[in-house]
Design an enzyme around this catalytic site. Structure first.
Site, PDB file in Angstrom:
ATOM      1  N   CYS A  74       0.824  -1.208   0.000  1.00 15.05           N
ATOM      2  CA  CYS A  74       0.000   0.000   0.000  1.00 15.05           C
ATOM      3  C   CYS A  74       0.859   1.258   0.000  1.00 15.05           C
ATOM      4  O   CYS A  74       1.781   1.389   0.811  1.00 15.05           O
ATOM      5  CB  CYS A  74      -0.909  -0.004   1.230  1.00 15.05           C
ATOM      6  N   CYS A  80      -0.796   5.966   7.013  1.00 13.45           N
ATOM      7  CA  CYS A  80      -2.088   5.529   7.547  1.00 13.45           C
ATOM      8  C   CYS A  80      -1.901   4.647   8.775  1.00 13.45           C
ATOM      9  O   CYS A  80      -0.949   3.872   8.864  1.00 13.45           O
ATOM     10  CB  CYS A  80      -2.837   4.762   6.453  1.00 13.45           C
ATOM     11  N   CYS A  83      -2.798  -0.214   9.246  1.00 15.89           N
ATOM     12  CA  CYS A  83      -1.968  -1.419   9.216  1.00 15.89           C
ATOM     13  C   CYS A  83      -0.691  -1.205  10.024  1.00 15.89           C
ATOM     14  O   CYS A  83      -0.240  -0.077  10.211  1.00 15.89           O
ATOM     15  CB  CYS A  83      -1.569  -1.777   7.781  1.00 15.89           C
ATOM     16  N   CYS A 156      -8.083   1.102  -0.202  1.00 19.16           N
ATOM     17  CA  CYS A 156      -7.483   0.420   0.946  1.00 19.16           C
ATOM     18  C   CYS A 156      -7.220  -1.023   0.544  1.00 19.16           C
ATOM     19  O   CYS A 156      -8.132  -1.722   0.100  1.00 19.16           O
ATOM     20  CB  CYS A 156      -8.419   0.465   2.155  1.00 19.16           C
ATOM     21  N   GLN A 272     -18.147 -10.690  11.848  1.00 18.29           N
ATOM     22  CA  GLN A 272     -16.714 -10.827  11.569  1.00 18.29           C
ATOM     23  C   GLN A 272     -16.372 -10.177  10.230  1.00 18.29           C
ATOM     24  O   GLN A 272     -17.049 -10.401   9.230  1.00 18.29           O
ATOM     25  CB  GLN A 272     -16.323 -12.304  11.547  1.00 18.29           C
ATOM     26  N   TYR A 301     -21.947 -13.233  25.669  1.00 16.29           N
ATOM     27  CA  TYR A 301     -21.554 -12.150  24.756  1.00 16.29           C
ATOM     28  C   TYR A 301     -21.848 -12.590  23.318  1.00 16.29           C
ATOM     29  O   TYR A 301     -21.024 -12.458  22.416  1.00 16.29           O
ATOM     30  CB  TYR A 301     -20.067 -11.806  24.900  1.00 16.29           C
ATOM     31  N   GLU A 322     -26.770 -11.650  25.717  1.00 13.88           N
ATOM     32  CA  GLU A 322     -26.194 -10.445  25.121  1.00 13.88           C
ATOM     33  C   GLU A 322     -26.944  -9.229  25.680  1.00 13.88           C
ATOM     34  O   GLU A 322     -28.167  -9.263  25.815  1.00 13.88           O
ATOM     35  CB  GLU A 322     -26.340 -10.502  23.598  1.00 13.88           C
ATOM     36  N   ASP A 368     -17.042 -14.962  24.356  1.00 14.80           N
ATOM     37  CA  ASP A 368     -16.423 -14.125  23.316  1.00 14.80           C
ATOM     38  C   ASP A 368     -16.570 -12.662  23.730  1.00 14.80           C
ATOM     39  O   ASP A 368     -17.329 -11.897  23.123  1.00 14.80           O
ATOM     40  CB  ASP A 368     -17.103 -14.388  21.972  1.00 14.80           C
ATOM     41  N   CYS A 395      -9.792 -11.583  21.290  1.00  8.87           N
ATOM     42  CA  CYS A 395      -9.048 -10.809  20.305  1.00  8.87           C
ATOM     43  C   CYS A 395      -7.908 -10.036  20.963  1.00  8.87           C
ATOM     44  O   CYS A 395      -7.297  -9.178  20.328  1.00  8.87           O
ATOM     45  CB  CYS A 395      -9.982  -9.845  19.562  1.00  8.87           C
TER      46      CYS A 395
END
Length: 444
Positions: A74, A80, A83, A156, A272, A301, A322, A368, A395
């Site tokens: 890129c 930016c 990334c 992008c 996702q 969650y 949730e 999660d 994550c």
């Protein structure tokens, strides 16, 4: 004092990569973080920020290059903030992310004995099905690293081609077709594997002259766009979407398919962003489960029931919990659409469900949580319950390791760990962990 000072030039070798994506060099016990460095690089740097135990350096020149170092795809990479790893080969990125997970488990969690499976890769570029571009007048793009300065982009590399084409047309409207463009804050674009798309303009107010006409032209030029919406968010915060969304043209959501399950995705829905990796994530979770169990599954969650849709049929019953009401409404609809009749969805905080509703018959739980991890009360309630098997999807390796340590202190043992690369070119990594009180007799 460390003996180091701003403006000092040093020759260093990059040993590793920190969780934030910066290269790490060491001189004795003094740590120097070097942005855009790759493990193995030998570089001359100049120090900027200097603290008691660490400093941040900028690369002035290369003495030798890492075997992992490559030219970024890129042209905006070094400006930016989207990334972190485009200067590192994809194989190198995967090794770094495995090390992130292992280091966190050992250093933060004190966990060293478990079955580790290698990270599951995905397509390195063009994988994202969702993007939110920042808008300021006629300018639009993504923020520079660690700032609110907009880097204007026309493409992008993480987005698919359809998203990039729609982005460029939206930029045309900003440059010449909208007299009220100053009220716009973001442009959200979602695409699906079925070839459809949805666009959402986020604005400070509801009335934007010319926006409906622009939406109609957009749908005319891109028949694949199923709908264009306006979300109103007058607040000056980092939260992108406000409470009210108005459909300008077509529908407010698109359809997606994953592992023969149907999903509906709106502008504010969580789904996702990497479909290929999401499939691998779901399969990994299923591989940690029994083929059939007479116990109850808790999906905490749960969002709109992503994991419930794939796993409910393996259990006597599934309960999704949730706190966001719109997600629960969506989960109930999706369960009916997918023919799942043994699932119940409750609009509650996970900690409230666990304190008041947890049954001893719940034998399995999927967790999660958001990046901040679990509330201590959630871990305590699960540990005091009859839940003997937990699949933790995270994550954030640091908060994952922190929480796993507490689970282990309360009688659980980490059995299996597998990372999934949901976000190539970034520092983020998804990890799936199986915990059990004793050796599970119905896992695969």
């Amino acid at each position: 004092m460390s003996g180091f000072y701003p403006g000092q030039k040093l020759n260093v070798k990059i040993e590793s990569v920190a969780n934030g994506g910066q290269g790490v060099a060491r001189i004795s016990d003094f740590v120097i973080f070097v942005p855009y460095a790759s493990p193995g690089d030998e570089v001359e740097i100049i120090l900027g920020t200097v603290k008691k135990s660490y400093a941040v350096g900028k690369i002035l020149s290369f003495k030798s290059f890492s075997a992992f170092r490559i030219k970024p795809e890129c042209p905006y990479f070094f400006q930016c903030g989207g990334c972190s790893f485009q200067h590192i080969s994809y194989d190198g990125q995967l090794r770094i992310k495995e090390r992130f997970v292992k280091d966190a488990l050992e250093r933060i969690g004190g966990i060293s004995e478990y079955s580790f499976s290698s990270i599951l890769p995905s397509k390195p570029f063009g994988y994202r099905n969702k993007v939110q571009f920042v808008v300021s007048g006629e300018k639009s793009g993504l923020y520079a690293f660690n700032s609110h300065r907009i880097i204007e982009i026309d493409r992008c590399e993480l987005q698919n081609d359809l998203s990039n084409k729609i982005l460029r047309r939206c930029k045309d409207f900003l440059r010449g077709g909208l007299s009220d463009a100053s009220y716009l804050k973001h442009i959200g674009i979602r695409t699906s594997s079925l070839g459809t798309a949805q666009v959402t303009f986020v604005a400070k107010r509801k009335k934007i002259r010319g926006l409906k006409e622009a939406a109609e032209r957009l749908c005319s030029e891109f028949p694949c766009i199923g709908g264009v919406s306006l979300n109103v968010n007058p607040e000056n915060t980092n939260v992108i979407y406000g409470k009210n969304t108005f459909i300008l043209v077509g529908s407010g959501r698109i359809e997606e398919r994953l592992l023969n399950r149907k999903f509906y995705i709106g502008c504010e829905s969580f789904f996702q962003v990497n479909l290929e990796a999401a499939e691998k994530l779901a399969k990994t979770v299923l591989s940690f489960m029994p083929e059939k169990s007479d116990s109850i599954l808790l999906d905490a969650y749960c969002g709109s029931g992503f994991f419930t849709m794939f796993s409910a049929e393996r259990y006597k019953k599934a309960i999704g919990v949730e706190e966001h009401a719109a997600s629960i409404v969506a989960a109930k609809e999706l369960a009916l659409e997918n023919g799942i009749l043994n699932a119940e969805f409750l609009c509650l905080k996970t900690e409230d469900f666990l304190s008041a509703h947890l049954s001893e018959k719940v034998g399995w739980a999927v967790l999660d949580p958001p990046r901040k991890g679990l509330e201590p009360s959630v871990i305590l309630s699960l540990a005091e319950s009859g839940v003997s098997n937990i699949i933790y999807v995270s994550c954030n390796p640091s908060t994952l390791a922190r929480d796993l340590k507490v689970f282990c202190e309360r009688g659980y043992k980490v059995r299996k760990v597998r990372p999934v690369d949901m976000f190539p070119q970034t520092v983020h990594v998804e990890t799936v962990v199986l915990l059990s009180r004793s050796k599970p007799d119905d896992t695969v």
